[in-house]
Design an enzyme around this catalytic site. Structure first.
Site, PDB file in Angstrom:
ATOM      1  N   THR A  74      -4.163 -18.261 -31.027  1.00  0.00           N
ATOM      2  CA  THR A  74      -4.485 -19.097 -32.194  1.00  0.00           C
ATOM      3  C   THR A  74      -5.522 -20.172 -31.837  1.00  0.00           C
ATOM      4  OG1 THR A  74      -2.630 -20.637 -31.863  1.00  0.00           O
ATOM      5  CG2 THR A  74      -2.217 -18.700 -33.236  1.00  0.00           C
ATOM      6  N   ASN A  75      -5.518 -20.643 -30.604  1.00  0.00           N
ATOM      7  CA  ASN A  75      -6.574 -21.581 -30.198  1.00  0.00           C
ATOM      8  C   ASN A  75      -7.929 -20.884 -30.133  1.00  0.00           C
ATOM      9  OD1 ASN A  75      -5.631 -24.423 -29.597  1.00  0.00           O
ATOM     10  ND2 ASN A  75      -4.027 -23.200 -28.619  1.00  0.00           N
ATOM     11  N   HIS A 107      -3.394 -28.044 -23.093  1.00  0.00           N
ATOM     12  CA  HIS A 107      -1.965 -28.081 -22.751  1.00  0.00           C
ATOM     13  C   HIS A 107      -1.210 -28.766 -23.891  1.00  0.00           C
ATOM     14  CE1 HIS A 107       1.481 -27.972 -20.097  1.00  0.00           C
ATOM     15  NE2 HIS A 107       1.748 -29.211 -20.470  1.00  0.00           N
ATOM     16  N   GLU A 154      -4.919 -27.069  -9.230  1.00  0.00           N
ATOM     17  CA  GLU A 154      -3.481 -27.079  -9.561  1.00  0.00           C
ATOM     18  C   GLU A 154      -3.276 -26.883 -11.062  1.00  0.00           C
ATOM     19  OE1 GLU A 154      -1.386 -30.532  -7.940  1.00  0.00           O
ATOM     20  OE2 GLU A 154      -3.072 -30.801  -6.583  1.00  0.00           O
ATOM     21  N   ASP A 192      -2.464 -27.632 -14.667  1.00  0.00           N
ATOM     22  CA  ASP A 192      -2.372 -28.781 -15.589  1.00  0.00           C
ATOM     23  C   ASP A 192      -2.701 -30.111 -14.914  1.00  0.00           C
ATOM     24  OD1 ASP A 192      -1.398 -26.925 -17.481  1.00  0.00           O
ATOM     25  OD2 ASP A 192       0.667 -27.258 -16.836  1.00  0.00           O
ATOM     26  N   GLU A 217      -0.786 -27.135 -34.360  1.00  0.00           N
ATOM     27  CA  GLU A 217      -1.732 -27.463 -35.430  1.00  0.00           C
ATOM     28  C   GLU A 217      -2.748 -28.508 -34.960  1.00  0.00           C
ATOM     29  OE1 GLU A 217      -1.753 -29.258 -39.854  1.00  0.00           O
ATOM     30  OE2 GLU A 217       0.184 -28.446 -39.188  1.00  0.00           O
ATOM     31  N   GLU A 273      -3.559 -28.930 -31.742  1.00  0.00           N
ATOM     32  CA  GLU A 273      -4.402 -28.242 -30.754  1.00  0.00           C
ATOM     33  C   GLU A 273      -5.621 -27.623 -31.425  1.00  0.00           C
ATOM     34  OE1 GLU A 273      -2.508 -25.700 -27.786  1.00  0.00           O
ATOM     35  OE2 GLU A 273      -0.563 -26.437 -28.445  1.00  0.00           O
TER      36      GLU A 273
HETATM   37  C1  GRF Z   1      -0.930 -23.325 -26.594  1.00  0.00           C
HETATM   38  O1  GRF Z   1       0.167 -24.119 -26.911  1.00  0.00           O
HETATM   39  C2  GRF Z   1      -1.707 -23.902 -25.448  1.00  0.00           C
HETATM   40  O2  GRF Z   1      -1.722 -25.296 -25.425  1.00  0.00           O
HETATM   41  C3  GRF Z   1      -0.950 -23.390 -24.262  1.00  0.00           C
HETATM   42  O3  GRF Z   1      -0.573 -22.080 -24.623  1.00  0.00           O
HETATM   43  C4  GRF Z   1      -0.495 -21.971 -26.044  1.00  0.00           C
HETATM   44  C5  GRF Z   1      -1.409 -20.868 -26.454  1.00  0.00           C
HETATM   45  O4  GRF Z   1      -1.286 -20.567 -27.800  1.00  0.00           O
HETATM   46  N1  GRF Z   1      -1.721 -23.515 -23.042  1.00  0.00           N
HETATM   47  P1  GRF Z   1      -2.315 -19.570 -28.472  1.00  0.00           P
HETATM   48  O5  GRF Z   1      -2.334 -18.275 -27.671  1.00  0.00           O
HETATM   49  O6  GRF Z   1      -3.655 -20.246 -28.497  1.00  0.00           O
HETATM   50  O7  GRF Z   1      -1.771 -19.351 -29.849  1.00  0.00           O
END
Ligand code: GRF
Length: 223
Positions: A16-17, A111, A150, A152, A179, A181
């Site tokens: 989704t990102n 993150h 490392e 995060d 949302e 993100e």
């Molecule tokens: C997100 O919460 C991101 O912050 C984390 O993994 C999740 C990925 O979600 N690193 P998507 O695949 O983008 O829906």
């Protein structure tokens, strides 16, 4: 004319990102950036399907962790992508050190918490939100940071808070954070494309004055 910034997105999940980046940049006239390749840690994930719909080439990395061909495959895929920026958007493997070195200052991760809290090995997916709920914290949020050796851990570029509400479970909290993100990540990528911040020689993120304040996103509906 300015070159369009090419973004390689690394993903392990639903993407989704990735979708937020595709919607913001790909196929948008005069866009300063576009996703040029989606690199998946395994076949069949949602991120690859989203790439296909958007007409963006996708690739699948070999199984296994660093030292088993992951490094060579990543270098090869990022070359094909001609990546100016690498975005880890829900990518679960540790990036091999030589790849981190080669892309230092050009590789970012999102993150779903306010680092340095609730990050590190094992802090992915619902584990992050469960840990936040267990802690009793009333605020969590989103962090975008440069990638280092490392999990995060690299220099923080941007953060945005999200409230923890009474009655939250991990799913509800994750959805509220996700949302946000989807707003923060495209804003940070736009900032990178415009040269608004950089990793400085001592390893901190240096922003051009007030860029983020003037160019972010309308968060009013969030709280
Ligand atoms: C997100 O919460 C991101 O912050 C984390 O993994 C999740 C990925 O979600 N690193 P998507 O695949 O983008 O829906």
């Amino acid at each position: 004319m300015k070159d369009v910034l090419k973004i390689a997105v690394l993903a392990s999940g639903s993407g989704t990102n990735l979708q937020a980046l595709l919607d913001r940049f790909n196929g948008v006239p005069d866009s300063s950036a576009r996703v040029s390749r989606v690199i998946a840690s395994r076949a069949g994930i949602g991120a690859l399907a989203r790439a296909e719909v958007a007409g963006v080439p996708g690739a699948v990395l070999p199984a296994g962790d660093a030292g088993t061909g992951l490094q060579a495959a990543l270098f090869a895929e990022l070359d094909v992508a001609e990546a100016d920026l690498v975005v880890l958007a829900g990518f679960l493997k540790l990036i091999p050190v030589p790849v981190v070195s080669a892309y230092r200052g050009r590789m970012i991760n999102i993150h779903p918490a306010l680092l340095p809290a609730f990050g590190g090995p094992g802090m992915f997916g619902r584990h992050v939100h469960e840990a936040v709920l267990r802690s009793g914290a009333r605020v969590t949020g989103v962090t975008v940071h440069f990638v280092d050796e490392e999990y995060d851990h690299g220099a923080i570029i941007a953060q945005w808070p999200v409230p923890v509400l009474s009655g939250d479970d991990a799913e509800r909290l994750a959805a509220r954070v996700l949302e946000v993100e989807h707003r923060v990540l495209p804003a940070v990528v736009l900032g990178f494309a415009e040269g608004a911040f950089e990793l400085d020689p001592i390893g901190d993120c240096r922003w051009r004055d007030r860029w983020f304040a003037g160019n972010t996103f309308n968060m009013e509906s969030e709280v």
